[in-house]
Design an enzyme around this catalytic site. Structure first.
Site, mmCIF file in Angstrom:
data_model
loop_
_atom_site.group_PDB
_atom_site.id
_atom_site.type_symbol
_atom_site.label_atom_id
_atom_site.label_comp_id
_atom_site.label_asym_id
_atom_site.label_seq_id
_atom_site.Cartn_x
_atom_site.Cartn_y
_atom_site.Cartn_z
ATOM 1 N N GLU A 1 0.836 -1.215 0.000
ATOM 2 C CA GLU A 1 0.000 0.000 0.000
ATOM 3 C C GLU A 1 0.861 1.252 0.000
ATOM 4 O O GLU A 1 0.842 2.017 0.963
ATOM 5 C CB GLU A 1 -0.879 0.004 1.254
ATOM 6 C CG GLU A 1 -1.768 -1.198 1.395
ATOM 7 C CD GLU A 1 -2.541 -1.165 2.714
ATOM 8 O OE1 GLU A 1 -1.963 -0.823 3.752
ATOM 9 O OE2 GLU A 1 -3.740 -1.477 2.681
ATOM 10 N N CYS B 1 3.083 30.969 15.731
ATOM 11 C CA CYS B 1 3.090 31.524 17.073
ATOM 12 C C CYS B 1 3.200 30.448 18.155
ATOM 13 O O CYS B 1 2.471 30.478 19.152
ATOM 14 C CB CYS B 1 1.818 32.370 17.264
ATOM 15 S SG CYS B 1 2.056 33.702 18.413
HETATM 16 C C1 LIG Z 1 -3.426 0.999 6.441
HETATM 17 C C2 LIG Z 1 -2.439 1.893 5.758
HETATM 18 N N1 LIG Z 1 -1.952 1.537 4.557
HETATM 19 C C3 LIG Z 1 -1.064 2.327 3.899
HETATM 20 C C4 LIG Z 1 -0.597 3.496 4.456
HETATM 21 C C5 LIG Z 1 0.392 4.309 3.682
HETATM 22 O O1 LIG Z 1 1.669 3.990 4.080
HETATM 23 P P1 LIG Z 1 2.961 4.836 3.620
HETATM 24 O O2 LIG Z 1 2.849 6.138 4.296
HETATM 25 O O3 LIG Z 1 4.094 4.029 4.160
HETATM 26 O O4 LIG Z 1 2.959 4.929 2.151
HETATM 27 C C6 LIG Z 1 -1.061 3.887 5.705
HETATM 28 C C7 LIG Z 1 -0.541 5.097 6.343
HETATM 29 O O5 LIG Z 1 -0.415 5.229 7.531
HETATM 30 C C8 LIG Z 1 -2.013 3.069 6.378
HETATM 31 O O6 LIG Z 1 -2.486 3.415 7.587
#
Ligand SMILES: Cc1ncc(COP(=O)(O)O)c(C=O)c1O
Length: 253
Positions: free
Chosen positions: A90, A162
């Site tokens: 992902e 601030c």
């Molecule tokens: C369930 C899930 N998948 C994918 C991601 C994206 O991950 P990355 O920031 O490492 O690309 C996140 C981000 O926190 C997430 O919570």
């Protein structure tokens, strides 16, 4: 049900953590398979690929990530006796992070003798909360002129919101900055605008897309009208009644 998902975290640079997450998921999948005969079709260890916030290119090597994940899947499937599921990744920041550059205009400058020199910009923790929230380390480049040959200075880039914690970049090495100079902060595409706020009731910045020598506004700068849009200014009927009673009482006195 198609499989198992976990979220090991974001900004993970160590592929062995991904492998360990898959181990845990497959151990659970093994138990479900034994008891209920369910074979997972996908396994998702969650999160994407870690990328350096300072654009230094010290990113997680994707081939190492894939090797570690594939080996963990193979190992688990052999142990728990089901065919290999698909591995789903992902990636968020690895795609969108390098696509965004934040531009700031330089404001005033303040030197605390023997301590540090602050250079303020017209943004900060409301458009990029990550340095203040968890110490993310960004870099900056002078964007409106070519400083070739100019000596570098160590300055702290401070935000405008601030707060003493509103420091965008601590100990940045930059040429002498003057009011009106533009600073470009790379790797600002991920988790900056998405986590931006109206901290201290400040409007959020505009977004411009730049491609093939063309620039197009894709999100206009917020206005103060935008910030007040949800306010309810109308006096409620009950308050109007109270006002009438009050003025009637005043009249009778
Ligand atoms: C369930 C899930 N998948 C994918 C991601 C994206 O991950 P990355 O920031 O490492 O690309 C996140 C981000 O926190 C997430 O919570």
């Amino acid at each position: 049900m198609v499989g198992y998902h976990a979220h090991v975290g974001s900004q993970i640079f160590d592929p062995t953590l991904v492998a360990r997450t898959i181990d845990v998921l497959l151990e659970f999948a093994g138990g479900v398979h034994r008891q209920w005969g369910v074979i997972p079709k996908v396994v998702i260890p969650g999160g994407g690929f870690g990328v350096a916030d300072d654009a230094s290119g010290v990113d997680v090597p994707i081939s190492e990530w894939a090797d570690a994940a594939a080996m963990a899947i193979e190992r688990g499937c052999r142990q728990y006796n089901f065919p290999s599921p698909d591995l789903v990744v992902e990636p968020g920041r690895a795609i969108i992070g390098p696509a965004g550059v934040a531009l700031y205009a330089v404001g005033s400058r303040k030197t605390v003798p023997g301590v540090r020199t602050y250079v303020s910009v017209d943004g900060g923790m409301a458009d990029n909360i990550r340095p203040a929230l968890y110490g993310a380390r960004y870099s900056a480049t002078l964007a409106n002129r070519n400083p070739a040959g100019e000596p570098l200075q160590t300055v702290t880039i401070a935000g405008k919101y601030c707060e003493s914690g509103d420091v965008l970049i601590d100990n940045a090495s930059l040429p002498q900055l003057a009011t009106g100079d533009l600073l470009a902060v790379p790797m600002a595409g991920a988790y900056c605008l998405a986590m931006a706020s109206n901290y201290n009731l400040s409007p959020r910045p505009a977004v411009v897309i730049v491609a093939d020598g063309h620039a197009r506004l894709i999100r206009r700068r917020e206005t103060y009208e935008d910030l007040l849009r949800s306010d309810i200014i109308e006096t409620p009927a009950s308050a109007r009644l109270d006002e009438r009673r009050l003025s009637a009482k005043k009249g009778s006195l």
